[in-house]
Scaffold this motif. Structure first.
Motif, short mmCIF file in Angstrom:
data_model
loop_
_atom_site.label_atom_id
_atom_site.label_comp_id
_atom_site.label_asym_id
_atom_site.label_seq_id
_atom_site.Cartn_x
_atom_site.Cartn_y
_atom_site.Cartn_z
N GLN A 161 0.83 -1.21 0.00
CA GLN A 161 0.00 0.00 0.00
C GLN A 161 0.87 1.26 0.00
N LEU A 162 1.99 1.22 0.71
CA LEU A 162 2.87 2.40 0.75
C LEU A 162 3.54 2.61 -0.61
N ILE A 163 3.96 1.52 -1.25
CA ILE A 163 4.57 1.62 -2.58
C ILE A 163 3.58 2.21 -3.57
N LEU A 164 2.33 1.73 -3.52
CA LEU A 164 1.31 2.22 -4.44
C LEU A 164 0.96 3.68 -4.15
N LEU A 165 1.04 4.09 -2.88
CA LEU A 165 0.79 5.50 -2.56
C LEU A 165 1.86 6.40 -3.18
N VAL A 166 3.11 5.99 -3.07
CA VAL A 166 4.20 6.77 -3.67
C VAL A 166 4.04 6.80 -5.19
N GLU A 167 3.68 5.65 -5.76
CA GLU A 167 3.46 5.59 -7.21
C GLU A 167 2.30 6.49 -7.62
N PHE A 168 1.24 6.51 -6.80
CA PHE A 168 0.09 7.37 -7.08
C PHE A 168 0.50 8.84 -7.11
N THR A 323 -8.41 -1.46 -5.03
CA THR A 323 -7.68 -0.48 -5.84
C THR A 323 -6.25 -0.95 -6.14
N SER A 324 -5.70 -1.80 -5.30
CA SER A 324 -4.32 -2.25 -5.53
C SER A 324 -4.26 -3.53 -6.35
N THR A 325 -5.41 -4.01 -6.85
CA THR A 325 -5.40 -5.24 -7.66
C THR A 325 -5.73 -4.97 -9.12
N THR A 326 -5.74 -3.69 -9.52
CA THR A 326 -5.95 -3.38 -10.92
C THR A 326 -4.68 -3.68 -11.71
N ARG A 327 -4.83 -3.74 -13.02
CA ARG A 327 -3.66 -4.00 -13.87
C ARG A 327 -2.62 -2.90 -13.72
N ALA A 328 -3.08 -1.64 -13.62
CA ALA A 328 -2.14 -0.52 -13.47
C ALA A 328 -1.32 -0.66 -12.20
N SER A 329 -1.95 -1.10 -11.11
CA SER A 329 -1.23 -1.25 -9.85
C SER A 329 -0.22 -2.39 -9.91
N SER A 330 -0.63 -3.51 -10.51
CA SER A 330 0.30 -4.64 -10.60
C SER A 330 1.48 -4.30 -11.50
#
Length: 454
Positions: A161-168, A323-330
């Motif tokens: 979740q933290l990695i995806l927040l930074v990516e967001f 939200t973290s299981t979308t193709r964009a997130s993966s």
């Protein structure tokens, strides 16, 4: 229509008045329902209020407990050990599907049909796994080992979740910066949103300093508020430093503003989760200090606070999972990003569809809800990654409900009373988030021969 639950058309049980739904969305929705169901069971198992009410109002309660071999008063079905076993079953369910769905690229394969259907059968399998965990031999060894597995999986879920927040944050700035090259209005939006983010962060810092500190004492709170405020200032200065700007033109204050707001939120959440500090007043009475006075009144109705707070918390967990299981997130976790040339600026850039495989959607009506088969040309999200995230979320729920490392005294009614383990987990998460963001800024400076996409 009940037979449809054994196949791939569970949505046909819904009435026609329901809006049409994509097959990929309905599948994730059904797995989310399973996750919610087990989570509610875990919360019930951790509630002493529910256990006492059952003893009082269910006739032949003692005989029933003996009949199902759950102890004289069903003590095997309550407490942290019961939650560990139920979550073990749910985690095994999602982990097996993670292994089963690895490298599925077509929704027409046999494994894809199983992933997208057979809901009644999968519900029975999930129930069997959760129930079977109660019959594992040598319970003490199992619980001790599973506790460390749960802690590892819970920390990994937080890290994702933290990695995806930074990516967001990077994606947001990159998208709006691409629009600024064509229309100046995007520059105005960038400046406005950045100003709002920093205003929120500064206001939060000031309010925490006012309500969570006092002139004497509260040293923990003073140090942590000061350190985290300093970290926010540090990442802001690094983001706009000339050396970082030369290497990463898309770096800016918008990302550091997002990170600063999140750091302030985690700081507030951690301070709220800290066990209360008490001192003796002039009348030799214990009084709670270093917390807002109005917060003490909010906790008078413990059942209301616990119920509402737990609902919001696990709603956020479920939202994070989906939200973290979308193709964009993966793809983001693999380091795959859109190039600057292909970026199309939009206000709601995060709501881009999962893929373009929906150009020729096949709509089928079977007397119930309309289902749009949007995966005819290929999968729009990674099935295996989806199940892996829910596997980690199962472990995170298990550790959260049982108060992480204070499991022996854990109760759902005391969910918001505060423990040191929850306090430090939130603080460490805050520092890891700052560390991840700093690394995305300085990594291109340290590894000059490697190309970075963020």
């Amino acid at each position: 229509q009940l037979a449809c639950c054994c196949g791939t058309a569970a949505c046909s049980l819904c009435c026609k008045c329901c809006p049409k739904i994509k097959q990929s969305t309905s599948t994730r929705f059904m797995y989310a329902l399973y996750f919610i169901l087990v989570t509610i069971i875990c919360c019930v198992m951790m509630s002493t209020t529910v256990a006492n009410e059952m003893k009082t109002h269910i006739p032949f309660y003692k005989q029933m407990c003996k009949g199902i071999q759950a102890g004289e008063m069903c003590e095997k079905l309550v407490g942290y050990s019961a939650v560990y076993k139920v979550c073990f079953g749910m985690a095994c369910f999602f982990f097996l599907f993670f292994l089963f769905t690895i490298k599925i690229n077509s929704s027409k394969s046999c494994r894809a049909y199983i992933h997208n259907g057979f809901w009644l059968i999968k519900l029975i399998v999930l129930a069997a796994m959760c129930s079977g965990a109660f019959f594992i031999p040598d319970q003490d060894t199992f619980l001790n080992a599973w506790r460390y597995v749960g802690a590892t999986g819970g920390f990994l879920f937080i890290a994702i979740q933290l990695i995806l927040l930074v990516e967001f944050a990077h994606k947001w700035n990159k998208n709006w910066t691409a629009g600024a090259n064509h229309k100046q209005v995007w520059n105005g939006l960038l400046a406005l949103v950045t100003l709002m983010l920093y205003s929120i962060a500064v206001a939060a810092l000031v309010l925490m300093a006012l309500f969570y500190t006092r002139s004497e004492g509260c040293m923990y709170n003073k140090v942590l508020i000061g350190v985290n405020g300093g970290l926010c200032l540090l990442v802001s200065l690094v983001a706009i430093s000339p050396c970082v700007q030369n290497r990463q033109p898309h770096s800016g204050l918008l990302q550091s503003g997002v990170i600063s707001c999140y750091v302030m939120y985690l700081t507030f959440s951690a301070l709220s989760s800290k066990p209360p500090e008490t001192i003796l007043d002039e009348n030799n009475r214990n009084i709670t200090v270093c917390v807002p006075e109005f917060s003490q009144g909010l906790h008078r109705d413990e059942n209301l606070v616990t119920g509402l707070g737990t609902t919001i918390l696990f709603g956020c967990i479920l939202y994070s999972c989906l939200t973290s299981t979308t193709r964009a997130s993966s793809e983001a976790l693999k380091g795959i990003y859109a190039t600057a040339e292909t970026e199309v600026a939009r206000c709601c850039f995060c709501c881009v569809p999962d893929g373009d495989a929906d150009a020729e959607e096949h709509v089928e009506k079977r007397g119930g809800q309309t289902v749009v088969y949007d995966e005819k040309k290929g999968t729009v999200y990674s099935y295996a990654y989806f199940h892996f995230v829910f596997f980690l979320a199962s472990l995170y729920v298990m550790m959260t409900v049982t108060h992480w490392f204070h499991y022996e005294s854990a109760q759902i009614e005391k969910f918001f009373t505060g423990t040191w383990s929850i306090f430090w987990i939130k603080m460490v998460s805050c520092w890891v988030c700052v560390g991840l963001y700093l690394w995305t800024l300085i990594a291109p400076l340290c590894c000059t021969t490697r190309e970075f996409s963020v």
